[in-house]
Design a protein around this motif. Sequence first.
Motif, PDB file in Angstrom:
ATOM      1  N   SER A  30     -17.584 -21.000  -5.778  1.00  0.00           N
ATOM      2  CA  SER A  30     -17.834 -22.689  -5.620  1.00  0.00           C
ATOM      3  C   SER A  30     -19.283 -22.832  -4.747  1.00  0.00           C
ATOM      4  CB  SER A  30     -16.786 -23.008  -4.529  1.00  0.00           C
ATOM      5  OG  SER A  30     -16.903 -22.639  -3.329  1.00  0.00           O
ATOM      6  N   GLY A  31     -19.764 -24.034  -4.759  1.00  0.00           N
ATOM      7  CA  GLY A  31     -21.052 -24.243  -4.323  1.00  0.00           C
ATOM      8  C   GLY A  31     -21.946 -24.158  -5.311  1.00  0.00           C
ATOM      9  N   THR A  32     -23.215 -24.535  -4.762  1.00  0.00           N
ATOM     10  CA  THR A  32     -24.365 -24.529  -5.818  1.00  0.00           C
ATOM     11  C   THR A  32     -25.553 -23.673  -5.340  1.00  0.00           C
ATOM     12  OG1 THR A  32     -25.426 -26.669  -4.810  1.00  0.00           O
ATOM     13  CG2 THR A  32     -23.968 -27.009  -6.642  1.00  0.00           C
ATOM     14  N   VAL A  33     -26.360 -23.239  -6.017  1.00  0.00           N
ATOM     15  CA  VAL A  33     -27.626 -22.161  -5.850  1.00  0.00           C
ATOM     16  C   VAL A  33     -28.537 -22.818  -6.834  1.00  0.00           C
ATOM     17  CG1 VAL A  33     -26.157 -20.155  -4.834  1.00  0.00           C
ATOM     18  CG2 VAL A  33     -26.860 -20.291  -7.398  1.00  0.00           C
ATOM     19  N   VAL A  34     -29.898 -22.345  -6.324  1.00  0.00           N
ATOM     20  CA  VAL A  34     -30.955 -22.364  -6.972  1.00  0.00           C
ATOM     21  C   VAL A  34     -31.676 -21.154  -7.577  1.00  0.00           C
ATOM     22  CG1 VAL A  34     -32.576 -22.557  -5.248  1.00  0.00           C
ATOM     23  CG2 VAL A  34     -33.001 -23.534  -7.512  1.00  0.00           C
TER      24      VAL A  34
END
Length: 362
Positions: free
Chosen positions: A328-332
């Motif tokens: 879960s969550g977002t990364v670049v």
Amino acid sequence: MKTTLNPLKHFVNASLFNNSSATDWLAPVIQLRRPGWQPGLFRCDVKSKQLINQQVLQLRLKPAANWPGFTPGQHIELNTEIEGRQQSRTFTISSSLSLWHQEGEIQLTIRCHQDGKFTPHLLSAVSPGDRLYISEAKGTFFPNADSTPLLLIAGGTGITPFASFLNDQVKSAAPVTLLHFAPTAGNHLFSQQFTELAQRSPQFRYLPLSTQEHGYLSSEILRQHLSPNGNDRIMVCGPDGLMKQARKLAEAAGIAADNVVTEAFSLTIDSLESGAAPAIAVSQNGISQRVQPAQADTLLNQLESAGVAIRSGCRMGVCHQCSCLKKSGTVVNLLTGKTSGPGEERIQACISQAQTQIELSL
């Protein structure tokens, strides 16, 4: 029958060995007789070691007979033990096919980083006669076999793939131009090799450029060396900043994006945003913990700073050894600039930066 046995095999491995394959379970046993052995790696002997200058080391290696060989322009993972732990880094093969075919050997040309662990170890602790391990050759950074004009742009040790394939490439009728940027004049690797190649191959031009005298890659420099019809294929290898600049200038010059191919050998950490870093929830071998990084950085650096054991290799998005599941969550992605979705997906910790609180399974 095959579709029935595959799930059965996976079940037996997982049940009896608590691993996805029996090979992984047997690795510690094999390593008692062959220290440093890892599944998927091949034994190689160090034949020679030469310091080209204060920063660059050349290793000549003789892989085991079962190593499948390489295509010039490809890279390998080099594996060795440092402080009781197996570590690896990715390096491009800098020798041509003739050395491999005639001697069964390959050459690596490596920039040594004083603040690192791996390359200083190669300098101080690896000697001719030692045994290391390498992976299969990987990558697709090699030119097409056609008559398209080829413009090669290298920065520093990004010259290595070109050193590997140019001897064969200039045998074709296609015009080839090599621009090699280095900080100062006389600091260009393989300069004598390329100068001699240009003297005997009229379709090949070699231009060693010093950033101190000529500056960095500019629109003027690029346009000066493109063919009149502008259908060149451009290949760039070097620091991240050079590749981004080359893509930007090529687009402005009307070069199709598909005709620009890049190969990274370092990640520009300057692209990381400053400020507070989101928390990371990590689960590993049934144990969960929460990591609160002190500052923005790659996930790999943040986890290692917190004492989390995570496998890694090249540290620049090539070898995929640090691949893990983001739950879960977002990364670049620091190489592509793309932001992930919020759900489950596999990411590479060495080139990912958290944008929100994330949950990882290692």
